[in-house]
Motif scaffolding. Sequence first.
Motif, PDB file in Angstrom:
ATOM      1  N   TYR A  35       0.843  -1.185   0.000  1.00 31.22           N
ATOM      2  CA  TYR A  35       0.000   0.000   0.000  1.00 31.22           C
ATOM      3  C   TYR A  35       0.880   1.238   0.000  1.00 31.22           C
ATOM      4  O   TYR A  35       1.972   1.266   0.556  1.00 31.22           O
ATOM      5  CB  TYR A  35      -0.877   0.041   1.253  1.00 31.22           C
ATOM      6  N   GLN A  37       0.706   5.281   1.206  1.00 33.11           N
ATOM      7  CA  GLN A  37      -0.032   6.180   2.077  1.00 33.11           C
ATOM      8  C   GLN A  37       0.452   7.596   1.876  1.00 33.11           C
ATOM      9  O   GLN A  37       1.650   7.882   2.009  1.00 33.11           O
ATOM     10  CB  GLN A  37       0.126   5.767   3.549  1.00 33.11           C
ATOM     11  N   GLY A  40      -3.906  12.518   4.064  1.00 30.00           N
ATOM     12  CA  GLY A  40      -5.260  12.852   3.650  1.00 30.00           C
ATOM     13  C   GLY A  40      -5.857  11.943   2.584  1.00 30.00           C
ATOM     14  O   GLY A  40      -6.988  12.183   2.140  1.00 30.00           O
ATOM     15  N   GLN A  41      -5.112  10.902   2.191  1.00 32.80           N
ATOM     16  CA  GLN A  41      -5.641  10.025   1.134  1.00 32.80           C
ATOM     17  C   GLN A  41      -5.830   8.592   1.581  1.00 32.80           C
ATOM     18  O   GLN A  41      -6.183   7.735   0.782  1.00 32.80           O
ATOM     19  CB  GLN A  41      -4.720  10.060  -0.086  1.00 32.80           C
ATOM     20  N   GLY A  42      -5.578   8.304   2.822  1.00 39.51           N
ATOM     21  CA  GLY A  42      -5.732   6.932   3.267  1.00 39.51           C
ATOM     22  C   GLY A  42      -4.694   6.025   2.623  1.00 39.51           C
ATOM     23  O   GLY A  42      -3.610   6.463   2.227  1.00 39.51           O
ATOM     24  N   LEU A  43      -5.031   4.759   2.504  1.00 43.74           N
ATOM     25  CA  LEU A  43      -4.130   3.773   1.927  1.00 43.74           C
ATOM     26  C   LEU A  43      -4.651   3.350   0.554  1.00 43.74           C
ATOM     27  O   LEU A  43      -5.842   3.064   0.399  1.00 43.74           O
ATOM     28  CB  LEU A  43      -4.032   2.534   2.818  1.00 43.74           C
ATOM     29  N   PHE A  88       4.828   7.214   1.985  1.00 43.83           N
ATOM     30  CA  PHE A  88       5.033   6.193   3.000  1.00 43.83           C
ATOM     31  C   PHE A  88       4.474   4.892   2.447  1.00 43.83           C
ATOM     32  O   PHE A  88       3.314   4.844   2.017  1.00 43.83           O
ATOM     33  CB  PHE A  88       4.316   6.612   4.285  1.00 43.83           C
TER      34      PHE A  88
END
Lengths: 116, 115
Positions: A35, A37, A40-43, A88
């Motif tokens: 994923y 990250q 503000g956009q989540g995963l 991340f």
Amino acid sequence: DGGITQSPKYLFRKEGQNVTLSCEQNLNHDAMYWYRQDPGQGLRLIYYSQIVNDFQKGDIAEGYSVSREKKESFPLTVTSAQKNPTAFYLCASSARPVLNGANVLTFGAGSRLTVL
Amino acid sequence: AQSVTQPDIHITVSEGASLELRCNYSYGATPYLFWYVQSPGQGLQLLLKYFSGDTLVQGIKGFEAEFKRSQSSFNLRKPSVHWSDAAEYFCAVGVPGGATNKLIFGTGTLLAVQP
């Protein structure tokens, strides 16, 4: 203790360079995931693998590549084609590739990539 | 398309106060629902999950969540917040179907705890 090890934890690279992030698990899990990250956009799912020598693209696979030569390992390469690679990155695994969505994921501690 | 909405980007509560984090989903059937917590610079840890049965589920660290089908919600609650609960919380929906078996995550709610 069993778990997922991601390395390196921090990585700095110049634009145009390929980078490989390591993910190793000793949980004997069949399925593994990458994923991305962003604040503000989540995963967002990049790639996932349900079994050795097989993997599928997720929602944002462009500019990334993976391999699954061993059950324990699922490295992610961020290529120079990825337009905005600073992020991340989280690796995860689940015990079996449950196709009905009832997957409980175990996550690694993440790798933070910064492209200068 | 399936989606998960966490309407609160940032919440601040006082230590000892109660907490409710909101999660709404859009999905045609009853989904599999999860709450994960992420400490700064770390991976995510599962707090609790709902697959079926009792709509009030208990999780780790004193958290609970209630599935409300009529409201398409799965809100996370804790009766008394501790300073160590400061973290980011993610709601997720498990989506069945074909060759994909993925989770759809909300954008997260960042919880700050005041002394």
